[in-house]
Motif scaffolding. Sequence first.
Motif, mmCIF file in Angstrom:
data_model
loop_
_atom_site.group_PDB
_atom_site.id
_atom_site.type_symbol
_atom_site.label_atom_id
_atom_site.label_comp_id
_atom_site.label_asym_id
_atom_site.label_seq_id
_atom_site.Cartn_x
_atom_site.Cartn_y
_atom_site.Cartn_z
ATOM 1 N N THR A 292 1.570 6.833 -6.663
ATOM 2 C CA THR A 292 0.406 7.674 -6.942
ATOM 3 C C THR A 292 0.734 9.148 -6.738
ATOM 4 O OG1 THR A 292 -1.079 5.908 -6.274
ATOM 5 C CG2 THR A 292 -1.997 8.126 -6.301
ATOM 6 N N PHE B 166 0.833 -1.204 0.000
ATOM 7 C CA PHE B 166 0.000 0.000 0.000
ATOM 8 C C PHE B 166 0.873 1.263 0.000
ATOM 9 C CE2 PHE B 166 -2.788 3.066 2.401
ATOM 10 C CZ PHE B 166 -3.738 3.224 1.402
ATOM 11 N N LEU B 167 1.918 1.255 0.817
ATOM 12 C CA LEU B 167 2.808 2.424 0.868
ATOM 13 C C LEU B 167 3.503 2.634 -0.470
ATOM 14 C CD1 LEU B 167 4.490 2.286 4.393
ATOM 15 C CD2 LEU B 167 2.731 3.862 3.547
ATOM 16 N N LEU C 126 2.401 1.710 -3.470
ATOM 17 C CA LEU C 126 1.424 2.237 -4.433
ATOM 18 C C LEU C 126 1.110 3.708 -4.148
ATOM 19 C CD1 LEU C 126 -1.068 -0.755 -4.755
ATOM 20 C CD2 LEU C 126 0.426 0.154 -6.527
ATOM 21 N N THR C 127 1.060 4.039 -2.858
ATOM 22 C CA THR C 127 0.817 5.434 -2.484
ATOM 23 C C THR C 127 1.920 6.319 -3.042
ATOM 24 O OG1 THR C 127 -0.364 4.852 -0.484
ATOM 25 C CG2 THR C 127 0.659 7.015 -0.507
#
Lengths: 147, 445
Positions: free
Chosen positions: A29, A22-23, A25-26
């Motif tokens: 992004t 998640f980190l 991908l963050t």
Amino acid sequence: MLSKSQARTFFLGGTVVSFGVFLWLTWTTIAKEVPKNTHSENLTEEVIRGKVLWEENNCMGCHTIMGEGAYYAPELTKVVERRGEGYIKAALMTTEPWSPRGRKMVAYGFSNAEADDLVVFFEWVGKVDLNGFPAKTEYETKKASNK
Amino acid sequence: MKYQSQKVAYWFFALSMLLLALQLIYGFIMGFAHMGYDVLHDFIPFNTARAVHTNLLVVWLLSGFMGAAYYIIPEEAQHELVSVKLAYIQLITLALVGVVAIVGFHFNYWEGRKFLEIPRPLDYLVVVNVLTFLGIIIATLYKGKQRTTTSLVLTMGLLFAALLYLPGMIWFDNQTMDSFFRWWVVHLWVEGVWELIMGGILAFLLIKITGVDREVIEKWLYVIVGLTFISGILGTGHHYYYIGAGKVWLIVGGVFSALEPLAFLAMALFTVSMYRKGEKKHPNKMALNWTLGTAIVSFVGAGLLGLAHTLPSVNMYTHGTLVTAMHGHLAFWGAYAMIVFAIIVYAMPNMTGRKFYDSNRGQLAFWLSNIGMVGMTVAFGVAGVAQVYMERIMGLEFGVVQDEIKVHFLILVLCATMFTVGIALFMYEFIKYGRPTDEALEIEQ
Ligand code: HEM
Ligand code: HEM
Ligand SMILES: [Fe+2]
């Protein structure tokens, strides 16, 4: 059978791996996608002032923008395209109570400059790449094919 | 009740009940406004009513969770709370910050960011308040005789919830970035760390009510919270489809959020099977009702109704419509309101010594509130689906569509009335128990 310590490993391991992904991908992004999709180079002072007004008055408490907010008043992502600048400024600057179809909007009585800032903010929002949201409706599709 | 300091919980529950009552009043204001009777507009415009409704919800749930922790942690750790005085100070400051925020919303003192409307200066007070709370809980655990999985999962949920509040306090110029990190709070709370809080409370209740071996219950608790994080963290992506955050989230968010119902399904299956397995039948029937109820209704409201609009192809049309409100109500009710009710109903007889385990009024409160809420969900759902077809598919104007679906808000208000009668009965029972007393202490041999 699953033991308690295996269950704990499943929890801890799953959490660490998921959060790691998640980190990552963050990061991609905010470093790549957001600047590109939102045209962040166009975030002028006017746009930012418009966003501040949008927040200070909790417009999101009735409307949605990018599909986020409340369901009492229309979605505003493409409002400039739909209504044009004149209509929007009239609604924002009026000091008379205004209630299209009985839905009451607060009569903010914004100054001309404030109304301009909000319009520019809407214009900026309208140009963000939202993966196709809002979807074209049947009505728009028909109109386009009749041309 | 085994420890004197557990009594603090009562006052947190009482604050919860009070704020819930206020929340419902503002819900009615909005229900009538949707019907065309926005009569209070000059004093309480819709955006004020909405900010009050949702923020009161969050504060009363947090107050309920804190009460639950103050009740559960001493019993699990086998140690009195380290400071009862500090806990009372924390209660009063929580109430004060809440009241100032709610009053402020009536005077344009807010940040217009959905669910995070509390203005920045008050955010800092919230942080201090929550740190005090966590300090008391963690110090008690540290000094306690044992650290059970149940108490650790509960505390971890509360600690992460506090940490995740922080990304919501950063200022961004860019609306997309603002929204991106707002979901770190809102989504990672309700579909992440709050599920740990729910799971912890649920495990405690099941251990007490069913008498099933703690080792078995806690093993499954790990599995459930594992499923929660594995699906829920990357599932945040279902809020990133259409806000300018890029295409990768269509796949990541779609796949992982579609797995989120598994955690709620596991919770429901786990609760029902522990109930079946349990040999000891605890006399507190109402606590059992609410415990089974929360496990099942959360699966329907969060799991199934969440799944209904979580795929990108569906969400493209339902995003930001009344379909979202439909899911929001049953999910919050089933998962978080009902778990708070369950711990209240379990704890009250123990704190006050009055063993009203099963009453007609209590049963009626349970059924009226649940049937009323399901009715409200149906009303929002019908209005939402009609809105999606007319506005998003056919292309009718917003206002035209809203006129067409007004009637569903009449149904909403009628069902909300039934719901409110149920809640009123629940509160009547709560008041009837009276105050907690030391005479209710059960001294273990
Ligand atoms: C107890 C757990 C849950 C609660 C309390 C909850 C509550 C909510 C609320 C209040 C919203 C509206 C948020 C906003 O627009 O600002 C929302 C949106 C949403 N929820 Fe949940 N939810 C839960 C679980 C789930 C689950 C498990 C799923 C998926 C399987 C899900 C799918 C969604 C989706 C897709 C949206 C976005 C709707 C839109 O695009 O407008 N939710 N939820
Ligand atoms: C008397 C009962 C209630 C009524 C009449 C009511 C009505 C409403 C209305 C009309 C909205 C605003 C939708 C919009 O933006 O247009 C709303 C929002 C909301 N309410 Fe309620 N409500 C009630 C009780 C509750 C309860 C008990 C809960 C939680 C358990 C709750 C949770 C929410 C949430 C989370 C939202 C935001 C939903 C979203 O943005 O998608 N409400 N409510
Ligand atoms: Fe979510």
